[in-house]
Enzyme design. Structure first.
Site, PDB file in Angstrom:
ATOM      1  N   GLU A 271       0.884  -1.162   0.000  1.00 19.01           N
ATOM      2  CA  GLU A 271       0.000   0.000   0.000  1.00 19.01           C
ATOM      3  C   GLU A 271       0.917   1.206   0.000  1.00 19.01           C
ATOM      4  O   GLU A 271       1.442   1.607   1.034  1.00 19.01           O
ATOM      5  CB  GLU A 271      -0.912  -0.038   1.223  1.00 19.01           C
ATOM      6  CG  GLU A 271      -2.154   0.830   1.067  1.00 19.01           C
ATOM      7  CD  GLU A 271      -1.870   2.296   1.302  1.00 19.01           C
ATOM      8  OE1 GLU A 271      -1.753   3.044   0.290  1.00 19.01           O
ATOM      9  OE2 GLU A 271      -1.760   2.713   2.450  1.00 19.01           O
ATOM     10  N   CYS A 305      -1.964   8.962   2.598  1.00 15.13           N
ATOM     11  CA  CYS A 305      -1.777   8.435   1.243  1.00 15.13           C
ATOM     12  C   CYS A 305      -2.980   8.754   0.375  1.00 15.13           C
ATOM     13  O   CYS A 305      -2.885   8.774  -0.854  1.00 15.13           O
ATOM     14  CB  CYS A 305      -1.501   6.936   1.279  1.00 15.13           C
ATOM     15  SG  CYS A 305      -2.739   5.994   2.183  1.00 15.13           S
TER      16      CYS A 305
END
Length: 519
Positions: A271, A305
């Site tokens: 990720e 993110c």
């Protein structure tokens, strides 16, 4: 403020069982802490740049001890019925509920998030515990018809083994729960390496779950080890005893993880970075779009993110949107994240501030226009903290700096004229995590969600890029790594699939009608 601030810190640390010096490795449980002679790692608060507490980092021998314990524990734990494992995770969720305010405050103290976001991260852990408990009774396999008479076929899922978990500073708690709680109901053991910038949150988590670990006798399942890349990080990547490495971080880091783990034919769940955009069409609800943009770009000081990095806006509404957005930016209070009226806290450290300044300089060098923000800010009582004003800049999508992710509150404004152009601009970056569109047009909405629309793992309509729910699988495509964590069927990555065929007849027919007779 100094005395009151220090008293508040002490109260938070006392509640979570954190002392002035902590050991940096545990195999779980109240007695699972390993004494080590490793070097001291100081956790500094980005609020004022001052030390909170120190951690004695683990050494290579400590890593080996943790792995041995995890191996032994897994062999026992995998035989515990999954619903029983779910009960254990439910109790971990209850322990997190009791400690929500204290752990949320520690996250704010160590990361610089506002308290509401710190507590929100803990709530996400609690939600995952509830989700994982239900999942413990739903680890379904399929049954299928065999082409051979008097045969039965089905598939089942078995625990994978030891899951290595490497996380980033910006979310020091939630990704632990995504991986550890779901992996544990699947029957796996976990070895957790947190960011060296946020070691205290990981220690607090281990202290919170220790009574549950003791009650269920699962020491060696929830392991945590704080150490250097040389002593801990690289050994994890190369260790064949870890069939899966789940890593959250930069694309550069993810490429290294994927290369090393893939070299030993292990699995990687990555990720990585995002370069998330919102398309604002000419018929969008401007008030909703501005509010979503503000949280997406400014929340966690742009250190998510999923933070909104780019606004791709129709030329006919650009001026109105930008004016409203700049007016909203002027109302953002930057300051001590422990204060209730603060909307944006500090960046994690001075390196992050320098990266932001360099990015804005690159914007100007390319011919872009910085509309507001980017200045260092002094906050009374928080001297030594890393505070900046959030920035907005008009750019072109092809600028090199726009093509990369800067982990800071910088929002790029990019103009478009046709919807085809908007989609092309949206997808024309290396990353592919989160995306959104604001529109009242069914046509635009469905094109954005179609095969030729957003190329991201997450695509939202009339809400922003940040703030994903735990029920859906979380992750992205391209240089975001392709991994999926949290909800949906993401549990499958933590297990191994096995196909079973049972012949309950008296004959031995072969598949595909093959005849293989002797004599």
């Amino acid at each position: 403020m100094g005395g009151a601030f220090n008293a508040e810190i002490k109260q938070i640390l006392d509640v979570l069982g954190i002392k002035s010096v902590n050991f940096g490795a545990t195999t779980g449980g109240s007695s699972g802490w390993l004494e080590t002679k490793g070097k001291a790692l100081v956790s500094y608060s980005p609020i004022n740049g001052k030390p909170i507490a120190s951690v004695l980092m683990a050494e290579k021998k400590d890593y080996d001890a943790v792995m041995e314990k995890a191996q032994a524990a897994f062999k026992i734990f995998r035989m515990m019925p999954a619903p029983r494992r779910g009960e254990m995770v439910r109790e971990i969720g209850d322990a997190l509920r009791v400690n929500k305010k204290a752990l949320g405050a520690l996250i704010a103290l160590e990361v610089g998030k506002i308290k509401a976001e710190g507590e929100g991260e803990v709530q996400e852990m609690i939600d995952i515990a509830d989700f994982a408990m239900g999942l413990s009774r739903q680890l379904y396999g399929l049954t299928m018809h065999s082409e051979r008479p008097e045969h039965r076929m089905y598939e089942q899922w078995h625990p994978l083994g030891i899951v290595g978990l490497i996380t980033s500073f910006n979310f020091p708690a939630a990704p632990w729960s995504w991986n550890s709680l779901i992996a544990s109901v699947c029957g796996d053991a976990i070895v957790f390496k947190p960011s060296s910038k946020t070691p205290l949150t990981s220690i607090a988590i281990q202290n919170i779950i220790a009574p549950v670990v003791d009650k269920y006798g699962v020491e060696g399942i929830f392991n945590m080890i704080i150490g250097s890349r040389q002593d801990v990080g690289e050994p994890m990547l190369h260790d064949p005893r870890m069939p899966l490495i789940s890593a959250t971080g930069s694309t550069v880091m993810g490429k290294h993880v994927g290369e090393v783990v893939g070299g030993r034919l292990g699995r990687s769940l990555l990720e990585l970075g995002g370069n998330n955009a919102i398309i604002v069409t000419e018929d969008a609800d401007m008030d909703m779009a501005v509010r979503a943009t503000l949280f997406g770009a400014v929340g966690t000081a742009g250190q998510r993110c999923t933070s909104t990095r780019r606004i791709i806006i129709h030329a006919s509404v650009k001026a109105t949107f930008v004016n409203n957005l700049l007016r909203a930016y002027k109302q953002v209070k930057v300051g001590n994240p422990l204060d209730d009226d603060t909307l944006m806290g500090p960046l994690i450290d001075d390196g992050a501030v320098l990266a932001m300044e360099e990015a804005l300089k690159a914007v100007k060098d390319c011919g872009g226009n910085v509309l507001c923000g980017g200045e260092r800010i002094k906050v009374a009582g928080c001297e030594g903290g890393h505070y900046v004003s959030p920035a907005v800049a008009e750019v072109k999508n092809e600028f090199p700096i726009v093509q990369s992710e800067t982990f800071a509150p910088i929002l790029y404004i990019i103009e478009y004229n046709t919807f085809d152009q908007a989609l092309e601009l949206h997808n024309d970056v290396p990353q592919g995590l989160s995306s959104a569109i604001f529109t009242t047009s069914l046509h635009y909405q469905e094109r954005f969600l179609s095969h030729k629309g957003s190329d991201c793992g997450i695509a939202n309509v009339n809400l922003g890029t940040s703030g994903a729910e735990i029920g859906g699988a979380f992750g992205g495509e391209k240089e975001t790594g392709g991994g999926r964590e949290s909800g949906s069927d993401a549990w499958r990555v933590y297990m191994r699939r096995q196909t079973n065929t049972i012949n309950w007849g008296k004959e031995l027919p072969l598949a595909q009608g093959i005849e293989f007779n002797i004599g």
